[in-house]
Design a protein around this motif. Structure first.
Motif, PDB file in Angstrom:
ATOM      1  N   ASP A 145       5.023   6.965  12.318  1.00 17.56           N
ATOM      2  CA  ASP A 145       4.503   7.498  13.701  1.00 17.56           C
ATOM      3  C   ASP A 145       4.036   6.918  14.620  1.00 17.56           C
ATOM      4  OD1 ASP A 145       5.239   9.624  15.789  1.00 17.56           O
ATOM      5  OD2 ASP A 145       5.099  11.214  14.790  1.00 17.56           O
ATOM      6  N   PRO A 146       3.927   6.234  16.166  1.00 21.35           N
ATOM      7  CA  PRO A 146       3.769   5.647  17.281  1.00 21.35           C
ATOM      8  C   PRO A 146       2.737   6.726  17.433  1.00 21.35           C
ATOM      9  CG  PRO A 146       5.863   5.876  17.622  1.00 21.35           C
ATOM     10  CD  PRO A 146       5.962   5.554  15.697  1.00 21.35           C
ATOM     11  N   GLU A 147       3.877   7.968  18.174  1.00 22.25           N
ATOM     12  CA  GLU A 147       3.323   8.614  18.338  1.00 22.25           C
ATOM     13  C   GLU A 147       2.285  10.293  17.734  1.00 22.25           C
ATOM     14  OE1 GLU A 147       4.167   9.915  21.819  1.00 22.25           O
ATOM     15  OE2 GLU A 147       4.923   8.396  21.688  1.00 22.25           O
ATOM     16  N   LEU A 148       1.716   9.683  16.612  1.00 22.73           N
ATOM     17  CA  LEU A 148       0.817  10.393  15.796  1.00 22.73           C
ATOM     18  C   LEU A 148      -0.556  10.336  16.432  1.00 22.73           C
ATOM     19  CD1 LEU A 148      -0.252  12.086  13.229  1.00 22.73           C
ATOM     20  CD2 LEU A 148      -0.556   9.770  13.025  1.00 22.73           C
ATOM     21  N   ARG A 149      -0.880  11.847  17.020  1.00 25.95           N
ATOM     22  CA  ARG A 149      -2.453  11.879  17.004  1.00 25.95           C
ATOM     23  C   ARG A 149      -3.458  11.594  16.727  1.00 25.95           C
ATOM     24  NH1 ARG A 149      -1.157  11.914  22.761  1.00 25.95           N
ATOM     25  NH2 ARG A 149       0.607  11.881  23.338  1.00 25.95           N
ATOM     26  N   ASP A 150      -4.674  10.890  16.789  1.00 21.05           N
ATOM     27  CA  ASP A 150      -5.994  10.566  15.710  1.00 21.05           C
ATOM     28  C   ASP A 150      -6.239  12.103  16.199  1.00 21.05           C
ATOM     29  OD1 ASP A 150      -8.512  10.394  17.773  1.00 21.05           O
ATOM     30  OD2 ASP A 150      -6.382   9.414  18.789  1.00 21.05           O
ATOM     31  N   GLN A 151      -7.254  12.258  15.604  1.00 23.50           N
ATOM     32  CA  GLN A 151      -9.128  13.767  15.183  1.00 23.50           C
ATOM     33  C   GLN A 151      -9.737  13.309  16.327  1.00 23.50           C
ATOM     34  OE1 GLN A 151      -9.008  14.587  11.222  1.00 23.50           O
ATOM     35  NE2 GLN A 151      -7.451  15.719  10.885  1.00 23.50           N
ATOM     36  N   LEU A 152     -10.170  11.955  16.876  1.00 24.52           N
ATOM     37  CA  LEU A 152     -11.331  11.854  17.968  1.00 24.52           C
ATOM     38  C   LEU A 152     -11.500  12.127  18.901  1.00 24.52           C
ATOM     39  CD1 LEU A 152     -12.727   8.748  15.012  1.00 24.52           C
ATOM     40  CD2 LEU A 152     -13.322  10.618  15.482  1.00 24.52           C
ATOM     41  N   TYR A 153      -9.837  11.963  19.198  1.00 22.47           N
ATOM     42  CA  TYR A 153      -9.843  11.372  21.363  1.00 22.47           C
ATOM     43  C   TYR A 153      -8.492  12.124  21.276  1.00 22.47           C
ATOM     44  CZ  TYR A 153     -13.860   8.514  20.638  1.00 22.47           C
ATOM     45  OH  TYR A 153     -14.848   7.925  19.336  1.00 22.47           O
ATOM     46  N   LEU A 196       1.167  -1.381  -0.439  1.00 21.40           N
ATOM     47  CA  LEU A 196       0.143  -0.214  -0.159  1.00 21.40           C
ATOM     48  C   LEU A 196       0.919   1.540  -0.440  1.00 21.40           C
ATOM     49  CD1 LEU A 196      -2.965  -0.669   2.305  1.00 21.40           C
ATOM     50  CD2 LEU A 196      -3.100  -0.852   0.042  1.00 21.40           C
ATOM     51  N   GLN A 197       2.245   1.169   0.886  1.00 19.56           N
ATOM     52  CA  GLN A 197       3.331   2.343   0.646  1.00 19.56           C
ATOM     53  C   GLN A 197       3.373   2.789  -0.758  1.00 19.56           C
ATOM     54  OE1 GLN A 197       6.672   2.018   3.118  1.00 19.56           O
ATOM     55  NE2 GLN A 197       5.767   4.010   3.855  1.00 19.56           N
ATOM     56  N   ARG A 198       3.741   1.126  -1.590  1.00 20.95           N
ATOM     57  CA  ARG A 198       4.436   1.219  -2.903  1.00 20.95           C
ATOM     58  C   ARG A 198       3.970   2.403  -3.825  1.00 20.95           C
ATOM     59  NH1 ARG A 198       5.994  -3.978  -4.296  1.00 20.95           N
ATOM     60  NH2 ARG A 198       6.178  -3.365  -6.226  1.00 20.95           N
ATOM     61  N   LEU A 199       2.096   1.598  -3.369  1.00 20.71           N
ATOM     62  CA  LEU A 199       1.122   1.986  -4.432  1.00 20.71           C
ATOM     63  C   LEU A 199       0.982   3.191  -4.007  1.00 20.71           C
ATOM     64  CD1 LEU A 199      -1.103   1.190  -6.483  1.00 20.71           C
ATOM     65  CD2 LEU A 199      -2.311   0.801  -4.320  1.00 20.71           C
ATOM     66  N   ARG A 259       3.840  -3.639  14.257  1.00 22.73           N
ATOM     67  CA  ARG A 259       5.570  -3.684  14.179  1.00 22.73           C
ATOM     68  C   ARG A 259       5.782  -2.924  12.575  1.00 22.73           C
ATOM     69  NH1 ARG A 259       9.033  -6.764  17.706  1.00 22.73           N
ATOM     70  NH2 ARG A 259       7.879  -7.836  19.115  1.00 22.73           N
ATOM     71  N   ARG A 260       5.026  -3.163  12.144  1.00 28.17           N
ATOM     72  CA  ARG A 260       5.441  -3.179  10.247  1.00 28.17           C
ATOM     73  C   ARG A 260       4.738  -1.823  10.264  1.00 28.17           C
ATOM     74  NH1 ARG A 260       8.863  -4.311   7.116  1.00 28.17           N
ATOM     75  NH2 ARG A 260       8.701  -4.266   4.946  1.00 28.17           N
ATOM     76  N   LEU A 261       4.578  -1.367  10.120  1.00 33.71           N
ATOM     77  CA  LEU A 261       4.274   0.570  10.365  1.00 33.71           C
ATOM     78  C   LEU A 261       5.532   1.037  10.894  1.00 33.71           C
ATOM     79  CD1 LEU A 261      -0.302   0.695  11.108  1.00 33.71           C
ATOM     80  CD2 LEU A 261       1.472   1.318   9.152  1.00 33.71           C
ATOM     81  N   VAL A 262       5.164   0.659  11.994  1.00 29.52           N
ATOM     82  CA  VAL A 262       6.674   1.912  12.902  1.00 29.52           C
ATOM     83  C   VAL A 262       7.723   1.058  12.061  1.00 29.52           C
ATOM     84  CG1 VAL A 262       8.604   1.291  14.290  1.00 29.52           C
ATOM     85  CG2 VAL A 262       5.558   1.614  14.491  1.00 29.52           C
ATOM     86  N   GLU A 263       7.882  -0.784  11.847  1.00 27.92           N
ATOM     87  CA  GLU A 263       9.570  -0.311  10.490  1.00 27.92           C
ATOM     88  C   GLU A 263       8.590   0.355   9.275  1.00 27.92           C
ATOM     89  OE1 GLU A 263      10.196  -4.960  11.988  1.00 27.92           O
ATOM     90  OE2 GLU A 263       8.799  -3.803   9.988  1.00 27.92           O
ATOM     91  N   LEU A 264       8.059   0.581   8.548  1.00 24.54           N
ATOM     92  CA  LEU A 264       7.888   1.453   7.474  1.00 24.54           C
ATOM     93  C   LEU A 264       7.774   2.901   7.432  1.00 24.54           C
ATOM     94  CD1 LEU A 264       5.152  -0.962   5.641  1.00 24.54           C
ATOM     95  CD2 LEU A 264       7.342  -0.583   4.920  1.00 24.54           C
ATOM     96  N   GLY A 265       7.367   3.777   8.992  1.00 18.73           N
ATOM     97  CA  GLY A 265       7.703   5.003   9.150  1.00 18.73           C
ATOM     98  C   GLY A 265       6.765   5.292  10.223  1.00 18.73           C
ATOM     99  N   THR A 310      10.951   7.552  17.791  1.00 23.09           N
ATOM    100  CA  THR A 310      10.173   6.727  17.020  1.00 23.09           C
ATOM    101  C   THR A 310       9.403   7.064  16.261  1.00 23.09           C
ATOM    102  OG1 THR A 310      11.681   5.202  18.173  1.00 23.09           O
ATOM    103  CG2 THR A 310       9.865   4.370  15.925  1.00 23.09           C
ATOM    104  N   GLY A 311       9.545   7.238  14.804  1.00 20.75           N
ATOM    105  CA  GLY A 311       8.532   7.984  13.699  1.00 20.75           C
ATOM    106  C   GLY A 311       8.479   9.088  13.075  1.00 20.75           C
ATOM    107  N   THR A 312       7.712   9.374  12.059  1.00 22.77           N
ATOM    108  CA  THR A 312       8.260  10.724  11.166  1.00 22.77           C
ATOM    109  C   THR A 312       7.896  11.234  11.555  1.00 22.77           C
ATOM    110  OG1 THR A 312       6.639   9.843   9.684  1.00 22.77           O
ATOM    111  CG2 THR A 312       8.407   8.677   9.438  1.00 22.77           C
TER     112      THR A 312
END
Length: 477
Positions: A439-447, A401-404, A431-437, A474-476
């Motif tokens: 961001d685990p600190e990204l904040r959602d828009q709901l809460y 999906l990232q390559r797409l 794990r795979r999402l973090v490996e691909l960049g 860790t993260g972008t």
């Protein structure tokens, strides 16, 4: 075709303001206003602007939308806005507190509330006979049934609604419901939760579930049959939502089998469809939405049940945003639900186009070289796909999906893929999402939560431990 849906708690003054703004915009030549008038009716006067406003919401005239708002006001209730823990000085206060604790209201429902209701009843046993509403909840059959259709209590509900939304497991529930119906209770009794057009009926209460995944009534099958035999319309939109897209797995089909037995998908939609008109789905749209959901979720038996009713395999129902405007076959094929996809194709569903073939390949973890123009079209058509892949734990799909061309930190419907993967406990996907960049600190828009808070909220300990162990930064983002 309507271009928008009415907001929750729709307000006539707000719509009047929209009509005035539309008239002003047309006179000023604003493109959006001119386009809206061109689609529905020329706008020269305020009456013209009101007509266009009504039609843009799917109503044929201004008087018809005004009548709709009057009905919304009549049937709207907001039980979730009533807090508990108030004074208990009078019998009336104690009875209202008991009813608020004992019944579902889809705000902050919790089993602890029902235990608090039992504790309150133990402290004040006289609550059980305070009024007809506490009597039906407590299972007291010695009731003045001449009040069977009288609204009251903290929510202005009929007694039948307090019974079907109660979760105290009291005795005599089926017999009391039968007596209420024999004495004039409406089997289609219900209310509009915060003014939304999908009614919360007595059937809805019986089947439970929904957001927060509330338990069904202990006597759900017996009570549902009793209501349906008495004339409750089986085209119950909120029951279908609560037992489908509105709740997490596991799913059973008890509600669907019963509603189909009594005519779901047929008839005129009953009294609530008559009241809500275009704001409420038709019986056929309900079946098409059910087919789309079952295809997306991989529920083979549910697909078989709905297809047996002659439902169009390519129908898009109400075009609910949760299905991204896609047909059941596209939903099933992309998710890899092969058996369902074959059932739909056998019933005449059209094949996948080249973009959906790309989606399906990516979800399988494959992605051949793709023309950049086609890839851009694919990303633009369905921006929600990475979130969907994450919430079902499709770790192998993340890199394709990232390559797409998808941004794995992209927000769709308020959340990013890592939030949904964390919520559902898909450790390998996180794990795979973090490996691909991602961001685990990204904040959602709901809460305004990060991935760790989503994992902790749903008690996903393995994911939470992994996220806590990540190096700082860790993260972008």
């Amino acid at each position: 075709m309507p271009t928008r849906n009415l907001p929750d708690d729709p307000n006539l003054d707000h719509l009047r303001g929209q009509a005035k703004a539309l008239l002003k915009g047309v006179r000023a030549g604003e493109p959006t206003a001119v386009e809206l008038a061109g689609e529905f009716h020329p706008v020269r006067t305020l009456a013209d602007a009101q007509l266009v406003t009504a039609r843009s919401y799917g109503f044929p005239s201004w008087p018809r939308i005004v009548r709709h708002l009057e009905l919304v006001d009549q049937y709207s209730r907001s039980p979730h806005r009533q807090s508990v823990g108030g004074p208990l000085d009078t019998p009336e206060q104690r009875a209202d507190e008991f009813l608020r604790l004992a019944t579902l209201h889809y705000g902050e429902d919790d089993p602890a509330r029902q235990q608090a209701a039992r504790d309150l009843l133990e402290r004040f046993p006289d609550i059980a006979r305070s009024n007809i509403y506490t009597q039906v909840v407590c299972g007291d059959p010695d009731i003045d049934f001449t009040q069977a259709s009288v609204e009251g209590g903290p929510y202005r509900w009929e007694p039948l609604l307090y019974l079907t939304y109660s979760r105290l497991d009291a005795p005599h529930q089926v017999e009391i419901a039968r007596r209420l119906l024999e004495n004039g209770a409406d089997p289609n009794a219900g209310y509009l939760w915060q003014g939304m057009p999908s009614p919360f009926t007595a059937l809805t209460g019986v089947f439970g579930r929904g957001e927060g995944d509330q338990p069904a009534h202990r006597d759900r099958v017996e009570l549902a049959r009793l209501l349906l035999d008495a004339g409750a319309d089986p085209n119950d939109s909120q029951t279908l939502y609560n037992c489908g897209p509105g709740c997490p797995p596991p799913y059973d089909d008890v509600h669907l089998e019963l509603l189909l037995e009594y005519g779901l998908g047929r008839g005129d939609g009953g009294p609530w469809h008559e009241r809500m008109t275009t704001a409420h789905p038709t019986p056929q749209q309900l079946l098409e939405d059910e087919l789309a959901f079952a295809s997306l979720a991989g529920l083979v038996h549910r697909v078989e049940l709905v297809l047996a009713q002659g439902t169009d395999p390519d129908g898009t129902g109400t075009q609910h945003p949760g299905f991204s405007g896609e047909r059941p076959y596209e939903l099933a094929a992309v998710q890899g639900h092969t058996e369902i996809a074959e059932l739909l194709r056998a019933r005449g569903a059209a094949p996948l186009d080249e973009i959906h073939e790309l989606y399906a390949a990516a979800m399988r973890g494959e992605l051949p070289d793709v023309d950049p123009v086609l890839a851009a079209r694919a990303v633009a058509r369905n921006r929600h796909l990475p979130v969907r892949a994450a919430e079902v734990g499709r770790a192998v799909a993340m890199e394709p999906l990232q390559r797409l061309g998808y941004d794995l930190n992209g927000i769709s419907r308020g959340v990013a893929p890592i939030h949904r993967a964390a919520l559902n406990g898909h450790l390998q996907t996180v794990r795979r999402l973090v490996e691909l960049g991602a961001d685990p600190e990204l904040r959602d828009q709901l809460y305004q939560g990060n991935a760790l808070s989503w994992a902790e909220h749903n008690h996903q300990d393995a994911v939470a431990d992994y996220l806590r162990g990540l190096p700082q930064g860790t993260g972008t983002r």
